[in-house]
Write a protein that holds these residues in place. Structure first.
Motif, short mmCIF file in Angstrom:
data_model
loop_
_atom_site.label_atom_id
_atom_site.label_comp_id
_atom_site.label_asym_id
_atom_site.label_seq_id
_atom_site.Cartn_x
_atom_site.Cartn_y
_atom_site.Cartn_z
N CYS A 70 0.81 -1.23 0.00
CA CYS A 70 0.00 0.00 0.00
C CYS A 70 0.84 1.27 0.00
O CYS A 70 0.39 2.32 0.46
CB CYS A 70 -0.95 0.03 1.19
SG CYS A 70 -2.45 -0.90 0.94
N GLN A 83 -2.85 7.57 -5.89
CA GLN A 83 -3.31 6.67 -4.83
C GLN A 83 -4.38 7.38 -4.02
O GLN A 83 -4.17 8.47 -3.51
CB GLN A 83 -2.14 6.26 -3.94
CG GLN A 83 -2.49 5.19 -2.94
CD GLN A 83 -1.27 4.58 -2.28
OE1 GLN A 83 -0.15 5.05 -2.45
NE2 GLN A 83 -1.47 3.51 -1.54
N SER A 84 -5.55 6.77 -3.96
CA SER A 84 -6.64 7.33 -3.17
C SER A 84 -6.88 6.45 -1.96
O SER A 84 -6.86 5.22 -2.07
CB SER A 84 -7.91 7.45 -4.01
OG SER A 84 -8.34 6.18 -4.43
N TRP A 85 -7.09 7.08 -0.82
CA TRP A 85 -7.31 6.35 0.44
C TRP A 85 -8.75 6.44 0.86
O TRP A 85 -9.43 7.41 0.58
CB TRP A 85 -6.42 6.95 1.54
CG TRP A 85 -4.98 6.64 1.31
CD1 TRP A 85 -4.08 7.44 0.66
CD2 TRP A 85 -4.27 5.48 1.69
NE1 TRP A 85 -2.86 6.84 0.62
CE2 TRP A 85 -2.94 5.62 1.25
CE3 TRP A 85 -4.63 4.31 2.36
CZ2 TRP A 85 -1.97 4.66 1.46
CZ3 TRP A 85 -3.67 3.35 2.57
CH2 TRP A 85 -2.35 3.52 2.13
N SER A 126 -5.08 -3.16 0.94
CA SER A 126 -5.51 -2.81 2.30
C SER A 126 -4.35 -3.07 3.23
O SER A 126 -3.64 -4.05 3.12
CB SER A 126 -6.74 -3.62 2.71
OG SER A 126 -6.48 -4.99 2.64
N SER A 132 -6.55 0.52 6.84
CA SER A 132 -6.92 1.46 5.78
C SER A 132 -6.83 0.75 4.43
O SER A 132 -6.16 -0.27 4.29
CB SER A 132 -6.03 2.69 5.81
OG SER A 132 -4.69 2.31 5.63
N SER A 133 -7.51 1.30 3.46
CA SER A 133 -7.46 0.73 2.12
C SER A 133 -7.25 1.85 1.10
O SER A 133 -7.51 3.01 1.38
CB SER A 133 -8.75 -0.03 1.81
OG SER A 133 -9.84 0.84 1.88
N SER A 134 -6.77 1.46 -0.05
CA SER A 134 -6.54 2.45 -1.09
C SER A 134 -6.64 1.81 -2.46
O SER A 134 -6.60 0.59 -2.61
CB SER A 134 -5.17 3.12 -0.92
OG SER A 134 -4.14 2.23 -1.28
#
Length: 152
Positions: A70, A83-85, A126, A132-134
């Motif tokens: 990640c 990269q979007s979270w 993740s 958290s995930s992205s």
């Protein structure tokens, strides 16, 4: 025995449907990346880009690598990385427009009249430590070289 044979046929057709579905999603996503690039290029009179499957494969390799931990590896040569979270996933068009709006190296790769091809991919990851995930979007670009004009 007849039941097992029927079940085996059903399972093999399920795999084909799954693969077909994944290919449809991949094709639709690729078209969205390409269309977004070409919409922007049209605004400045630049020729449309072509889709390049080799660049797509290279982008997917990087996306898979990034998704393992990640951590975005920005500043890849001839690449744009986004990269979007969180729980909101950006569409290919939103990502390409964000790159263009940045007015930096990302913009130059998209809008340069020397850029002739693009290949993009995305991957989800993740982080179990932070929960958290992205989503990671990567586009790779090919430009005309100086020799392209001379050799034609």
């Amino acid at each position: 025995m007849r039941y097992l044979f029927g079940l085996a046929l059903l399972c093999s057709s399920c795999l084909n449907v799954k693969q077909y579905g994944q290919e449809l999603i991949r094709s639709a996503t690729n078209a969205k990346y390409l269309n977004a690039h070409n919409e922007l290029r049209k605004l400045i009179g630049a020729d449309p880009l072509e889709w390049d499957e080799t660049l797509e494969k290279q982008a997917m390799d990087v996306a898979k690598q990034v998704s393992r931990d990640c951590i975005s590896q920005a500043n890849k040569p001839n690449s744009n990385v986004y990269q979007s979270w969180g729980s909101v996933l950006s569409t290919p068009k939103e990502v390409v427009y964000k790159w263009a709006k940045a007015q930096k190296q990302e913009y130059k790769l998209i809008m340069s009249k020397r850029t002739i091809a693009v290949g993009c991919a995305f991957s989800l990851c993740s982080d179990e430590d932070t929960l958290s995930s992205s989503a990671i979007h990567i586009c790779k670009y090919r430009s005309k070289s100086f020799l392209d004009g001379i050799l034609k």
